[in-house]
Design a protein around this motif. Structure first.
Motif, PDB file in Angstrom:
ATOM      1  N   ALA A   6       0.847  -1.191   0.000  1.00 20.38           N
ATOM      2  CA  ALA A   6       0.000   0.000   0.000  1.00 20.38           C
ATOM      3  C   ALA A   6       0.881   1.240   0.000  1.00 20.38           C
ATOM      4  CB  ALA A   6      -0.914  -0.002   1.222  1.00 20.38           C
ATOM      5  N   VAL A   7       0.417   2.282  -0.666  1.00 24.12           N
ATOM      6  CA  VAL A   7       1.174   3.535  -0.751  1.00 24.12           C
ATOM      7  C   VAL A   7       0.247   4.690  -0.381  1.00 24.12           C
ATOM      8  CG1 VAL A   7       2.695   2.616  -2.537  1.00 24.12           C
ATOM      9  CG2 VAL A   7       0.682   3.913  -3.206  1.00 24.12           C
ATOM     10  N   TRP A   8       0.839   5.690   0.238  1.00 22.64           N
ATOM     11  CA  TRP A   8       0.116   6.923   0.570  1.00 22.64           C
ATOM     12  C   TRP A   8       0.686   8.059  -0.273  1.00 22.64           C
ATOM     13  CZ3 TRP A   8      -4.119   7.857   3.483  1.00 22.64           C
ATOM     14  CH2 TRP A   8      -4.519   6.906   4.417  1.00 22.64           C
ATOM     15  N   GLY A   9      -0.192   8.813  -0.928  1.00 28.59           N
ATOM     16  CA  GLY A   9       0.182  10.078  -1.545  1.00 28.59           C
ATOM     17  C   GLY A   9      -0.303  11.196  -0.650  1.00 28.59           C
ATOM     18  N   VAL A  10       0.625  12.038  -0.166  1.00 30.41           N
ATOM     19  CA  VAL A  10       0.280  13.089   0.801  1.00 30.41           C
ATOM     20  C   VAL A  10       0.640  14.444   0.205  1.00 30.41           C
ATOM     21  CG1 VAL A  10       0.637  13.970   3.129  1.00 30.41           C
ATOM     22  CG2 VAL A  10       0.760  11.505   2.708  1.00 30.41           C
ATOM     23  N   ASP A  11      -0.353  15.329   0.159  1.00 34.43           N
ATOM     24  CA  ASP A  11      -0.152  16.690  -0.348  1.00 34.43           C
ATOM     25  C   ASP A  11      -0.546  17.667   0.742  1.00 34.43           C
ATOM     26  OD1 ASP A  11       0.144  18.967  -1.956  1.00 34.43           O
ATOM     27  OD2 ASP A  11      -1.958  18.873  -2.578  1.00 34.43           O
ATOM     28  N   ILE A  12       0.431  18.430   1.252  1.00 32.66           N
ATOM     29  CA  ILE A  12       0.158  19.454   2.271  1.00 32.66           C
ATOM     30  C   ILE A  12       0.180  20.803   1.577  1.00 32.66           C
ATOM     31  CG2 ILE A  12       0.861  20.475   4.458  1.00 32.66           C
ATOM     32  CD1 ILE A  12       2.204  17.872   5.178  1.00 32.66           C
ATOM     33  N   GLY A  13      -1.017  21.376   1.385  1.00 36.92           N
ATOM     34  CA  GLY A  13      -1.136  22.647   0.695  1.00 36.92           C
ATOM     35  C   GLY A  13      -1.388  23.795   1.652  1.00 36.92           C
ATOM     36  N   GLN A  14      -1.743  24.944   1.074  1.00 37.84           N
ATOM     37  CA  GLN A  14      -1.995  26.132   1.884  1.00 37.84           C
ATOM     38  C   GLN A  14      -3.254  25.982   2.728  1.00 37.84           C
ATOM     39  OE1 GLN A  14      -0.282  29.256   1.993  1.00 37.84           O
ATOM     40  NE2 GLN A  14       1.359  28.090   1.059  1.00 37.84           N
ATOM     41  N   ALA A  15      -4.234  25.199   2.240  1.00 35.97           N
ATOM     42  CA  ALA A  15      -5.514  25.109   2.934  1.00 35.97           C
ATOM     43  C   ALA A  15      -5.629  23.875   3.820  1.00 35.97           C
ATOM     44  CB  ALA A  15      -6.657  25.122   1.926  1.00 35.97           C
ATOM     45  N   GLY A  16      -4.845  22.815   3.560  1.00 40.41           N
ATOM     46  CA  GLY A  16      -4.979  21.620   4.378  1.00 40.41           C
ATOM     47  C   GLY A  16      -4.158  20.465   3.860  1.00 40.41           C
ATOM     48  N   LEU A  17      -4.291  19.318   4.560  1.00 38.45           N
ATOM     49  CA  LEU A  17      -3.584  18.089   4.187  1.00 38.45           C
ATOM     50  C   LEU A  17      -4.564  17.161   3.482  1.00 38.45           C
ATOM     51  CD1 LEU A  17      -1.112  16.030   6.315  1.00 38.45           C
ATOM     52  CD2 LEU A  17      -3.081  14.885   5.290  1.00 38.45           C
ATOM     53  N   LYS A  18      -4.152  16.661   2.301  1.00 37.87           N
ATOM     54  CA  LYS A  18      -4.955  15.696   1.553  1.00 37.87           C
ATOM     55  C   LYS A  18      -4.114  14.451   1.340  1.00 37.87           C
ATOM     56  CE  LYS A  18      -4.900  19.207  -0.620  1.00 37.87           C
ATOM     57  NZ  LYS A  18      -4.360  20.556  -0.394  1.00 37.87           N
ATOM     58  N   ALA A  19      -4.714  13.276   1.561  1.00 38.91           N
ATOM     59  CA  ALA A  19      -3.963  12.033   1.419  1.00 38.91           C
ATOM     60  C   ALA A  19      -4.854  10.954   0.826  1.00 38.91           C
ATOM     61  CB  ALA A  19      -3.415  11.574   2.774  1.00 38.91           C
TER      62      ALA A  19
END
Length: 733
Positions: A6-19
């Motif tokens: 399993a893999v996680w893609g994590v994007d921490i942007g200006q508005a929040g964390l999306k994974a």
């Protein structure tokens, strides 16, 4: 095939964390969405009272408390506007030398020392190998400064979470567009597509614009994002930031939607103008490209009316990502929170796809030292097993020889000793042969270095002309439409000459006080020393502002002279990176000749038919000289008998000189420089790949005007060139 992990893609942007969490089912050949998380920040990171590090750390702690990532691979994103992405067309090159050529290009394209950045590259299109040579290859070069990469990884390191992949957000978008939206799953699917698709990712402060047909990629950052719409509401409707943000997201439910959209209209117009400008530039460098549609992603794209407004103004079919076609898993894909924010999950989805090794892109900006340390750690168990096996074999061998040593006879070892002496003599002979071969190789390397030594210097003259060109003032904005020549802030360079000086101190001491007034106090105290070039520019201008305070030689001093004194020059309307000036060795600009302005007659609509410029007194090769069109003549002449309109204007001519101690890229930024090694050649030398008398250009630099181009319409003549020089036509436009 992809690893069954399993893999996680994590994007921490200006508005929040999306994974997003994905797995690959090999039997079914399907991507399974098995988990997701969406954690908004209490405040947008770019707000003045926000502390980004604390908010990011808090969001990551919440994510780790909700999700068990043990045994999973983690991939994170880097913002595209902070990174460098270049796409380079390589010349025919040996397949084994592609890495060396790309490294050389990286030194030219990246405005920092390679030791200060983390970079990677990948061949994207072409790359046909014939007879050991790679032909027509286009390479994508991606880089970011070390401190920015380590800053993005710092929260994960503090939480003791290993990051497997570090990727730019625009490339993650490309993964989703090709794999999920266009259905490109196999290598051959990426080739032969004529239609291009635009993907717009509207973030908080910026919008990433990606254009691709699967095979080629073009990336641009648009400096307009969701916050610009919010700020427009705070300004026009006198609201707090929080209330304006709520009103923006619920514009259609507000008491007066018309007033809301009226306040947002200027930002809508700016947004469309920036996108049209980027598309126009892309079309100018890819003339055969056919754009078919626009795909919008990012929560900012949910703004009411934006999709329709873009479709009306761009004249393309504008769509939004409503679902992921390349994955299955109803528990995740149909979850209300996931559906509501699906457009913000594009980047983490693309990261996870690449980590599963299902995409074409395979570059990563994970620091090399971290990647090497992990490879060594993963091989340690095998190294221990191998060492144990060797020790066991060695122990067995020693025991065998120990038993044999108990029955040693002189006859048994006599021949062995003789063989050992012979072998020792043979070693001595081979060492002498090796020494001779080494000396011969050293001489060959020295000769080869001498033969190819010009490669590092071939761009120096082109960089000089480009720096001069970018230092010239030029009209911007509404000034481009100005027709009155005295209101156009433009300087025309009629000739550029270079004179080699064994010691620049002689040139500096020969300057009189009227020349030295253009130098700074520090420049007057020190002065240049050592060998170098004195570059002489002969030019003119007709600019005379209405306040009469910035014309004449003052205009030259405040624009061209000041720009030549800077380390880098960046145009307000320039789409490219800043151009190096002082960084390539330019210094000490002075005006050495500035007579009082002369009066000339300017005919806006062209002079009468019976009036022509004879070009008397001008050397051949200067516009207006014999054999060239007369200055002021246009294709549309005044009617017969009509009185030609004209007015008398000031023409300011000048000669400007500056020092150039040519600095090759490999030596820039060092404390000491061997100037003789930076010599780009005598002024008469023609740089490789150019034609004598024709100005050279570099990719992304406006081409210099060809000698013989007429001066601005309506001028009765041009100033004489500096005696003994050939005009190069470096333009001021």
């Amino acid at each position: 095939m992809a690893e069954n992990r399993a893999v996680w893609g994590v994007d921490i942007g200006q508005a929040g964390l999306k994974a997003v969490r994905l797995k690959y089912a090999e039997q079914a050949e399907q991507v399974l969405a098995v988990g997701f998380d969406y954690i908004p920040h209490p405040k947008i990171l770019s707000q003045p009272d926000a502390i980004p590090k604390d908010l990011i750390r808090q969001a990551l702690e919440t994510f780790l408390s909700r999700n068990d990532v043990t045994g999973d691979l983690i991939s994170i994103s880097l913002p595209g506007h902070s990174a460098l992405a270049r796409f380079i067309q390589l010349p025919p090159v040996e397949s084994s030398k592609v890495g060396d050529v790309v490294k050389y290009e990286a030194r030219q394209q990246i405005p920092f020392a390679l030791e200060d950045v983390i970079w990677d590259y990948q061949t994207l299109s072409g790359g046909i190998v014939e007879s050991g040579f790679m032909l027509g290859a286009e390479v994508g070069l991606f880089a970011m400064k070390n401190d920015q990469v380590y800053e993005a990884m710092e929260p994960f390191n503090e939480a003791k979470v290993e990051v497997e992949l570090v990727q730019l957000a625009p490339l993650a978008m490309y993964n989703v567009l090709c794999y999920d939206q266009l259905g490109m799953r196999e290598p051959e699917d990426y080739e032969g597509h004529e239609e291009y698709t635009i993907m717009l990712d509207m973030g908080t402060d910026n919008t990433t614009l990606l254009v691709t047909n699967g095979e080629k990629i073009w990336i641009r950052n648009v400096p307009v994002g969701g916050n610009h719409f919010t700020r427009a509401l705070t300004k026009d409707m006198k609201l707090t930031f929080a209330k304006a943000e709520h009103l923006k997201c619920n514009a259609t439910k507000s008491p007066d939607p018309r007033a809301v959209f009226q306040a947002l209209r200027p930002v809508f117009n700016d947004y469309v103008n920036e996108i049209q400008r980027s598309i126009g530039y892309f079309s100018s460098v890819n003339r055969e490209a056919k754009i078919s549609r626009v795909v919008g992603v990012g929560n900012g794209f949910k703004l009411a009316g934006l999709q329709k407004f873009l479709q009306q103004n761009l004249q393309y079919d504008v769509q939004r990502v409503e679902m992921f076609n390349g994955a299955v898993g109803d528990t995740v894909l149909n979850a209300p929170v996931f559906q509501e924010n699906i457009m913000s999950f594009v980047v983490p989805y693309g990261l996870a796809l690449q980590t599963l090794k299902l995409t074409r892109i395979h570059t990563t900006l994970l620091p090399p030292e971290i990647a090497v340390a992990r490879r060594i750690r993963r091989k340690k168990p095998w190294a221990v097993v191998t060492a144990a096996s060797l020790l066991l074999g060695l122990a067995t061998s020693i025991m065998g020889y120990a038993n044999a040593a108990g029955a040693v006879h002189e006859d048994r070892f006599g021949k062995a000793e003789s063989d050992a002496d012979s072998f020792k003599a043979k070693i001595g002979t081979e060492q002498e042969n090796y020494k001779g071969a080494t000396e011969e190789h050293t001489e060959l390397v020295k000769e080869g270095t001498h033969l190819v030594g010009y490669i590092d210097k071939q761009h120096l003259w082109m960089e000089l002309f480009r720096a001069i060109n970018e230092c010239l003032p030029r009209p911007i904005g509404a000034q481009r439409d100005e027709e009155d020549i005295v209101k156009i802030p433009r300087i025309t360079i009629r000739s550029v000459t270079a004179e080699r000086k064994k010691d620049l101190k002689e040139w500096f001491e020969a300057l009189n006080e009227s020349n030295r007034k253009y130098l700074t106090e520090d420049e007057r105290k020190t002065g240049p020393e050592g060998p170098g070039y004195v570059i002489k520019l002969a030019g003119e201008h007709f600019y005379a502002p209405e306040d009469r305070t910035g014309g004449g030689i003052i205009f030259v001093r405040d624009t061209l002279v000041q720009n030549l004194r800077k380390q880098f020059v960046e145009r307000p309307d320039n789409l490219f990176d800043p151009v190096a000036v002082g960084h390539i060795g330019i210094s000490y600009p002075v005006i050495t000749f500035n007579p009082p302005p002369s009066k000339v007659d300017w005919y806006p609509k062209g002079p009468p038919k019976n009036q022509a410029n004879t070009g008397a007194g001008l050397p051949p090769g200067i516009p207006g000289a014999p054999g060239f069109p007369a200055a002021g003549v246009r294709t549309t002449q005044p009617a017969a008998g009509a009185k030609a309109e004209f007015k008398t204007i000031d023409r300011t001519v000048f000669t400007l000189e500056f020092v150039w101690k040519a600095l090759p890229p490999a030596l820039r930024g060092l404390e000491t420089v061997n100037e003789s090694g930076a010599d780009p050649g005598e002024p008469g030398d023609v740089p490789p790949g150019t034609t004598p008398g024709v100005p050279t250009t570099e990719p992304g630099v406006p081409p210099a005007a060809v000698p013989g181009t007429p001066p601005p319409s309506g001028l009765p003549g041009t100033p004489p060139a500096v005696p003994g020089t050939v005009p190069t036509g470096v333009p001021g436009t």
